[in-house]
Design a protein around this motif. Structure first.
Motif, PDB file in Angstrom:
ATOM      1  N   UNK A 102      45.324  41.492  47.403  1.00 23.38           N
ATOM      2  CA  UNK A 102      45.511  42.270  46.172  1.00 23.38           C
ATOM      3  C   UNK A 102      46.950  42.256  45.655  1.00 23.38           C
ATOM      4  N   UNK A 103      47.915  41.780  46.449  1.00 22.05           N
ATOM      5  CA  UNK A 103      49.287  41.616  45.958  1.00 22.05           C
ATOM      6  C   UNK A 103      49.420  40.360  45.112  1.00 22.05           C
ATOM      7  N   UNK A 104      48.528  39.402  45.318  1.00 21.86           N
ATOM      8  CA  UNK A 104      48.561  38.134  44.582  1.00 21.86           C
ATOM      9  C   UNK A 104      47.473  38.100  43.514  1.00 21.86           C
ATOM     10  N   UNK A 105      46.229  38.348  43.927  1.00 18.87           N
ATOM     11  CA  UNK A 105      45.090  38.339  43.002  1.00 18.87           C
ATOM     12  C   UNK A 105      44.819  39.789  42.605  1.00 18.87           C
ATOM     13  N   UNK A 106      45.281  40.144  41.407  1.00 16.57           N
ATOM     14  CA  UNK A 106      45.181  41.529  40.962  1.00 16.57           C
ATOM     15  C   UNK A 106      43.750  41.912  40.592  1.00 16.57           C
ATOM     16  N   UNK A 107      43.002  40.954  40.068  1.00 22.18           N
ATOM     17  CA  UNK A 107      41.602  41.173  39.698  1.00 22.18           C
ATOM     18  C   UNK A 107      40.828  39.896  39.950  1.00 22.18           C
ATOM     19  N   UNK A 108      39.540  40.060  40.264  1.00 21.11           N
ATOM     20  CA  UNK A 108      38.629  38.921  40.309  1.00 21.11           C
ATOM     21  C   UNK A 108      37.236  39.448  40.037  1.00 21.11           C
ATOM     22  N   UNK A 109      36.477  38.690  39.252  1.00 13.13           N
ATOM     23  CA  UNK A 109      35.155  39.152  38.860  1.00 13.13           C
ATOM     24  C   UNK A 109      34.304  37.956  38.449  1.00 13.13           C
ATOM     25  N   UNK A 110      33.027  38.038  38.751  1.00  8.52           N
ATOM     26  CA  UNK A 110      32.042  37.104  38.217  1.00  8.52           C
ATOM     27  C   UNK A 110      31.095  37.946  37.371  1.00  8.52           C
ATOM     28  N   UNK A 116      33.862  33.555  35.273  1.00 11.42           N
ATOM     29  CA  UNK A 116      34.767  33.978  36.342  1.00 11.42           C
ATOM     30  C   UNK A 116      36.055  34.450  35.678  1.00 11.42           C
ATOM     31  N   UNK A 117      36.547  35.588  36.129  1.00 10.95           N
ATOM     32  CA  UNK A 117      37.830  36.105  35.656  1.00 10.95           C
ATOM     33  C   UNK A 117      38.687  36.388  36.889  1.00 10.95           C
ATOM     34  N   UNK A 118      39.886  35.829  36.903  1.00  8.49           N
ATOM     35  CA  UNK A 118      40.837  36.096  37.984  1.00  8.49           C
ATOM     36  C   UNK A 118      42.201  36.349  37.355  1.00  8.49           C
ATOM     37  N   UNK A 119      42.919  37.344  37.866  1.00 11.01           N
ATOM     38  CA  UNK A 119      44.262  37.643  37.376  1.00 11.01           C
ATOM     39  C   UNK A 119      45.226  37.494  38.548  1.00 11.01           C
ATOM     40  N   UNK A 120      46.182  36.573  38.380  1.00 12.14           N
ATOM     41  CA  UNK A 120      47.174  36.284  39.420  1.00 12.14           C
ATOM     42  C   UNK A 120      48.493  36.944  39.015  1.00 12.14           C
ATOM     43  N   UNK A 121      49.078  37.691  39.938  1.00 16.71           N
ATOM     44  CA  UNK A 121      50.269  38.481  39.653  1.00 16.71           C
ATOM     45  C   UNK A 121      51.416  37.634  39.102  1.00 16.71           C
ATOM     46  N   UNK A 122      51.828  36.627  39.842  1.00 15.99           N
ATOM     47  CA  UNK A 122      52.909  35.762  39.367  1.00 15.99           C
ATOM     48  C   UNK A 122      52.764  34.369  39.956  1.00 15.99           C
ATOM     49  N   UNK A 123      53.204  33.393  39.167  1.00 18.27           N
ATOM     50  CA  UNK A 123      53.211  31.995  39.608  1.00 18.27           C
ATOM     51  C   UNK A 123      54.621  31.463  39.411  1.00 18.27           C
ATOM     52  N   UNK A 124      55.261  31.135  40.524  1.00 26.00           N
ATOM     53  CA  UNK A 124      56.612  30.605  40.451  1.00 26.00           C
ATOM     54  C   UNK A 124      56.597  29.187  39.876  1.00 26.00           C
TER      55      UNK A 124
END
Length: 192
Positions: A102-110, A116-124
């Motif tokens: 949950x520190x990386x993938x803030x949300x995930x849903x089908x 599919x919806x996924x929210x990633x906190x940050x991508x360097x």
């Protein structure tokens, strides 16, 4: 200005302007630094038959100069295929499964409409995430071509969209491959 017992000035540098963007707290300076995302899509099979399961992979990469923040990834299958709910996996650049971090993938849903919806906190910078899932192509599939639409957008990026097509064969069709010197050719023949 001196804060508390701090004579180094470090405490002054920690004071940030935090913005509330789409329900997430983001440092204003990070939000201003624009970057670019890229999407690559793959499927295990290019052609599937009715009733087959196929594995789909999206690679989302930050190809820009700055960190991408709050990256929302969407994948939509426009057909009667059903995404298998427990098949969703999110893998980071190090090969680690971060699906439930949950520190990386803030949300995930089908969703019920095959999204599919996924929210990633940050991508360097140059960081990549691989999103894989399986979909069952129903025997009631009426379309012979199934379109998937992928979208990725961070708070400090433009939206990137990529579409792909998968061929769905009816049960009475078969595929045969044959080598023709420099390339593979497909001949499709109907069973009678």
């Amino acid at each position: 200005m001196k804060i508390g017992n701090d004579t180094s000035g470090i405490a002054n540098k920690i004071t940030l302007n935090i913005l509330n963007k789409e329900g997430y707290a983001v440092e204003e300076e990070e939000f201003k630094k624009k970057t670019t995302l890229d999407i690559a899509k793959y499927s295990l099979k290019e052609d599937v038959k009715e009733g087959d399961t196929n594995t789909y992979t999206l690679n989302i990469q930050n190809v820009g100069e700055n960190t991408a923040r709050i990256v929302r990834v969407e994948e939509k299958i426009e057909s009667n295929a059903n995404i298998i709910r427990d098949s969703l996996r999110i893998i980071d650049s190090n090969g680690q499964d971060v699906t439930n971090n949950k520190n990386i993938v803030l949300e995930k849903e089908i969703t019920d409409d095959n999204k599919i919806i996924a929210v990633i906190n940050k991508m360097f910078r140059y960081e990549k995430y691989e999103i894989t899932y399986d979909a069952l192509h129903n025997e009631s599939e009426t379309e012979q071509r199934v379109k998937t639409i992928s979208k990725a957008r961070g708070l400090n990026t433009e939206e990137k969209v990529k579409e792909s097509i998968i061929n769905v064969k009816r049960k009475n069709e078969k595929c045969r491959y044959r080598n023709n010197k420099s390339s593979w050719k497909k001949d499709i023949k109907s069973r009678r």
